[in-house]
Design an enzyme around this catalytic site. Sequence first.
Site, PDB file in Angstrom:
ATOM      1  N   HIS A 157       0.835  -1.222   0.000  1.00 60.17           N
ATOM      2  CA  HIS A 157       0.000   0.000   0.000  1.00 60.17           C
ATOM      3  C   HIS A 157       0.863   1.263   0.000  1.00 60.17           C
ATOM      4  O   HIS A 157       0.436   2.313   0.480  1.00 60.17           O
ATOM      5  CB  HIS A 157      -0.952   0.030   1.200  1.00 60.17           C
ATOM      6  CG  HIS A 157      -1.672  -1.254   1.432  1.00 60.17           C
ATOM      7  ND1 HIS A 157      -2.891  -1.561   0.854  1.00 60.17           N
ATOM      8  CD2 HIS A 157      -1.323  -2.351   2.148  1.00 60.17           C
ATOM      9  CE1 HIS A 157      -3.261  -2.768   1.227  1.00 60.17           C
ATOM     10  NE2 HIS A 157      -2.324  -3.279   2.011  1.00 60.17           N
ATOM     11  N   SER A 278      15.122  21.145 -16.464  1.00 61.08           N
ATOM     12  CA  SER A 278      13.935  21.921 -16.799  1.00 61.08           C
ATOM     13  C   SER A 278      14.377  23.182 -17.519  1.00 61.08           C
ATOM     14  O   SER A 278      15.415  23.761 -17.187  1.00 61.08           O
ATOM     15  CB  SER A 278      13.193  22.279 -15.509  1.00 61.08           C
ATOM     16  OG  SER A 278      12.370  23.411 -15.733  1.00 61.08           O
ATOM     17  N   GLU A 291       9.931   7.871 -17.148  1.00 68.60           N
ATOM     18  CA  GLU A 291       8.628   8.478 -17.459  1.00 68.60           C
ATOM     19  C   GLU A 291       8.184   8.128 -18.883  1.00 68.60           C
ATOM     20  O   GLU A 291       7.022   7.810 -19.137  1.00 68.60           O
ATOM     21  CB  GLU A 291       8.698  10.000 -17.302  1.00 68.60           C
ATOM     22  CG  GLU A 291       8.752  10.439 -15.860  1.00 68.60           C
ATOM     23  CD  GLU A 291       8.912  11.953 -15.743  1.00 68.60           C
ATOM     24  OE1 GLU A 291       8.052  12.567 -15.120  1.00 68.60           O
ATOM     25  OE2 GLU A 291       9.888  12.508 -16.271  1.00 68.60           O
TER      26      GLU A 291
END
Length: 468
Positions: A157, A278, A291
């Site tokens: 979890h 970035s 990703e």
Amino acid sequence: MGSKTWGGRFAKGTAPELERFSTSVHFDRKLWRQDVRASMAHARMLGRQGILSADEAGTLVSGLEQVARELEAGELELDPGLEDIHTNVEHRLGEIVGPLAGKLHSGRSRNDQVATDLALWMREASAGLREALADLRQVLVERAADEIDVILPGYTHLQRAQPVRLAHHWLAYYEMLTRDDGRLRDAAARLDACPLGSGALAGSTLPLDRESTAAELGFARPSPNSLDAVASRDGALELMAALSIAMVHLSRLCEELILWSSTEFGFVEMDDAYATGSSLMPQKKNPDVPELVRGKTGRVVGDLTSLLITVKGLPLAYNRDLQEDKEPLFDAVETAGDCLRLLAAAVHTLRVRADAMGRAASDPMLVATDLADHLVLAGVPFREAHGIVGKVVAHAIETGIALDSVSRADLQAFHPALDFEPAAFFSAERSLEARTSTGAPARAQVERAIAAARQQLAATRSELEETP
Ligand code: ARG
């Protein structure tokens, strides 16, 4: 763009907008090697069967060799007006050998031709993918061997649950990818029947020898049913299903690498070569490879879905819808191959923050279950033991005293069998080393798993070397 004519039945050529709509050569050109190879096998068989003279067959084969040389050198411009790679190859053969080229298509249709080319292509693709998969499996095993003493919390979890070895974690993915390898191998093994000679749908009245073309092309046998051979695409579906499952496994690994790269976890850092910054925020370093792999998983599953839906409503046998099989298949194979290769490099170069993992795993709460196990060994029923340990945990939380700092006397007050030195008992290392059954993360078990994985990998590699 040359306008294709369909022979005597047609009074005029195809409308230009239909040509544009129906052409497939911009993607099925990928099949040219398989197309030439299968055409040569067909021509030789026609010669052996006396359907063509030996001279005629020989001329066709050397003409096809020239077509292959031109395609290899990128000298042959493919004409979209000729619809697909199959017609382009035959057309160029006609320019080289003259009207004799018209005999190549005896007893053959593009329907069995495309099914044959595709089966040949998929067998090779499966071997290439298994190679890339083996490289990633290898990276995981090597990391496991190097990082056998790195301990981190295992999660359920996404809550810290019990300590595990990082090696055990890497090997969990190794196991998934090893099953993926088996699925790819099975998919290729089932592509063992050669469609060539099934004709458009009902074989041929010519005395073809399908056994010999099947053998020459490396198949185990000719396909047993001509309708099935030209109409079925479950080989492509199976390959894409295996790839979809593999991609889902990669995606889960990537999800963890992304989480672990965050400041919140701080467990890993991607190598600069496999991350980006970035354009706006100078401090950022983004885990792009995982990703993208996670993102491309949807694309591969979409490729599978697309072909499933294409095939679902088709009556037997060939229908032109089936031309829609190639783009998703090619895309799935290329995408999954890229993902495997990029992820292998990204995992290989990953920096692991063993100290951060160790700190997170050192919370004595992660060993609470061991306390209950200790009571079980003293004869306490597990459910009761669970309740007792729950009270110990609540006591630790209430008093703010960590579990491993509770005094021996205080522990014994909860149950007389809790008679040991808490500081030693609550160590993650001790807990791990007590987990010695098969498949558990004790060091000796993980070492055994690494040795077994290395053997499996060597077996995969030699199997791939033997594949023709
Ligand atoms: N381009 C077609 C395909 O990829 C080849 C077969 C065409 N057959 C036909 N009867 N129109 O499926």
